[in-house]
Structure formats: C-alpha cells, structure tokens
Write a protein that holds these residues in place. Structure first.
Motif, short mmCIF file in Angstrom:
data_model
loop_
_atom_site.label_atom_id
_atom_site.label_comp_id
_atom_site.label_asym_id
_atom_site.label_seq_id
_atom_site.Cartn_x
_atom_site.Cartn_y
_atom_site.Cartn_z
N LYS A 74 0.80 -1.13 -0.10
CA LYS A 74 0.05 0.12 0.13
C LYS A 74 0.86 1.20 0.10
N ILE A 75 1.86 1.14 0.56
CA ILE A 75 2.96 2.42 0.62
C ILE A 75 3.56 2.60 -0.73
N ILE A 76 3.97 1.38 -1.30
CA ILE A 76 4.56 1.58 -2.65
C ILE A 76 3.66 2.24 -3.56
N GLU B 162 -1.13 4.48 -1.56
CA GLU B 162 -2.43 4.29 -0.92
C GLU B 162 -2.01 4.88 0.70
N ILE B 163 -1.05 4.51 1.25
CA ILE B 163 -0.47 4.85 2.54
C ILE B 163 0.65 5.88 2.45
N PRO B 164 0.55 7.23 3.27
CA PRO B 164 1.67 8.03 3.17
C PRO B 164 3.07 7.23 3.84
N PHE C 227 12.22 4.48 3.12
CA PHE C 227 11.14 5.37 4.04
C PHE C 227 11.65 5.45 5.47
N TYR C 228 11.15 6.21 6.06
CA TYR C 228 11.61 6.16 7.60
C TYR C 228 10.43 5.24 8.27
N ASP C 229 10.98 4.50 9.19
CA ASP C 229 10.03 3.60 10.00
C ASP C 229 9.07 4.25 10.79
N ILE C 230 7.85 4.01 10.90
CA ILE C 230 6.93 4.60 11.89
C ILE C 230 7.16 4.50 13.36
N ASN C 231 7.92 3.62 13.82
CA ASN C 231 8.27 3.22 15.20
C ASN C 231 9.66 3.02 15.46
N PRO C 232 10.52 4.24 15.10
CA PRO C 232 12.04 4.10 15.09
C PRO C 232 12.54 3.61 16.36
N ILE D 227 15.30 3.32 9.05
CA ILE D 227 14.87 3.63 7.63
C ILE D 227 14.56 2.19 6.97
N LEU D 228 13.64 1.92 6.43
CA LEU D 228 13.21 0.65 6.05
C LEU D 228 13.61 0.89 4.16
N ALA D 229 14.08 -0.24 3.64
CA ALA D 229 14.58 -0.15 2.49
C ALA D 229 13.82 -1.70 1.84
N SER E 12 17.41 -7.59 8.68
CA SER E 12 16.21 -8.22 7.82
C SER E 12 15.72 -9.35 8.77
N ASN E 13 14.54 -9.17 9.63
CA ASN E 13 13.88 -10.07 10.01
C ASN E 13 13.04 -11.13 9.18
N ILE E 14 13.19 -12.30 9.64
CA ILE E 14 12.68 -13.57 8.69
C ILE E 14 11.78 -14.40 9.51
N GLY F 30 11.03 -12.68 13.90
CA GLY F 30 10.18 -11.38 14.58
C GLY F 30 9.57 -10.52 13.47
N GLN F 31 9.49 -11.26 12.17
CA GLN F 31 9.08 -10.46 10.85
C GLN F 31 7.55 -10.17 11.07
N GLU F 32 6.92 -8.99 10.97
CA GLU F 32 5.59 -8.75 11.22
C GLU F 32 5.23 -8.44 9.90
N VAL F 33 5.79 -7.68 8.56
CA VAL F 33 5.26 -7.33 7.70
C VAL F 33 5.89 -8.48 6.44
N PRO F 34 4.92 -9.26 5.97
CA PRO F 34 5.46 -10.23 5.01
C PRO F 34 5.96 -9.82 3.41
P1 5GP Z 1 9.45 -6.33 10.89
O1 5GP Z 1 8.94 -6.40 12.13
O2 5GP Z 1 8.43 -6.98 9.80
O3 5GP Z 1 10.87 -6.66 10.52
O4 5GP Z 1 9.31 -4.71 10.63
C1 5GP Z 1 8.25 -4.10 10.22
C2 5GP Z 1 8.44 -2.59 10.36
O5 5GP Z 1 7.61 -1.97 9.90
C3 5GP Z 1 8.43 -2.23 11.72
O6 5GP Z 1 9.63 -1.66 12.43
C4 5GP Z 1 7.27 -1.25 11.95
O7 5GP Z 1 7.47 0.04 13.02
C5 5GP Z 1 7.18 -0.77 10.57
N1 5GP Z 1 5.85 -0.38 10.12
C6 5GP Z 1 4.66 -0.96 10.22
N2 5GP Z 1 3.77 -0.36 9.62
C7 5GP Z 1 3.91 0.71 9.13
C8 5GP Z 1 3.56 2.08 8.31
O8 5GP Z 1 2.46 2.19 7.91
N3 5GP Z 1 4.64 2.90 7.89
C9 5GP Z 1 5.78 2.82 8.34
N4 5GP Z 1 6.76 3.96 7.73
N5 5GP Z 1 6.45 1.72 8.91
C10 5GP Z 1 5.68 0.81 9.38
#
Ligand code: 5GP
Length: 110
Positions: free
Chosen positions: A6-8, A11-13, A26-31, A37-39, A81-83, A88-92
C-alpha cells in the motif's frame, strides 16, 4: 495486500528517503534508533529466503545509497532483515531495517 504494498502504491503515506524504479526507502513509523529507515523492493518478495542474488545485490547498492543520503555511511550503521516467526517479521514483504545515528547497543536478543 501488505502495508508495504500500500505504501508502494501511495495508498498509505510514508516519509520517503530515496526511491528508484525497483526500490523504496522510507522512515520506520516506530523508530528503534535515531535514524531508522526501511528499504524495500517494489516487487512482491516475502522475505530474505525468497530473494534471489540479483535482487539482494541491487538492494545492497540501494541501501548504501540510502546510508549516504542520510549521512551515516561514514559514522556507521546496522542492517537487519527479520525473517519469519522467530526472526520477528511482522510484515511479509522483504525489508531491510537501516539503523544508525548513534552508537547502537549489541546485546543478547533472546
Ligand atoms: P518487521 O517486524 O516486519 O521486521 O518490521 C516491520 C516494520 O515496519 C516495523 O519496524 C514497523 O514499525 C514498520 N511499520 C509498520 N507499519 C508501518 C507503516 O505504516 N509505516 C511505516 N513507515 N512503517 C511501518
């Protein structure tokens, strides 16, 4: 669809750092560090295990550009890179965390 797709699509800023045809940073929302930064690739690749050598080579060069862009290439930084579940990977969607801007701690992560 994952949140990164959605970010790509815009749809989500996001707070963009760098972008080209294949990758977005882009900068991680929860630094977790002063600079976090996330690449990500723009193609749908689930995780590091699914990434081929060509993609990993290109994203490595992109990460180096990102580090230069935000001025941490000389001071140093960390790439993670969390796997999967234990990783601890949250976003697949394959992503590299680029962390810097301070001397980072290195402790037992268990
Ligand atoms: P993971 O835990 O999958 O390795 O990392 C996912 C990362 O994505 C987390 O550090 C989390 O803060 C970040 N993240 C999740 N949702 C969003 C979002 O909507 N925007 C941004 N910028 N980062 C996000």
């Amino acid at each position: 669809m994952t949140i990164f797709e959605k970010i790509i699509k815009g749809e989500i800023p996001c707070k963009k750092v760098l972008e080209n045809d294949e990758f977005l940073a882009f900068y991680d929302i929860n630094p977790k560090a002063p600079i976090h930064i996330l690449a990500i690739p723009k193609t749908n690749v689930k995780d590091f295990n699914e990434a081929n050598a060509t993609l990993l080579g290109k994203i490595s060069d992109f990460i180096k550009e990102v580090a230069k862009e935000v001025g941490i290439n000389k001071s140093g930084y960390r790439i993670i890179s969390n796997i999967g579940k234990d990783g601890g990977q949250e976003v697949p969607h394959l992503h590299f965390h680029i962390l810097g801007g301070a001397k980072l701690k290195w402790e037992n992560l268990e």
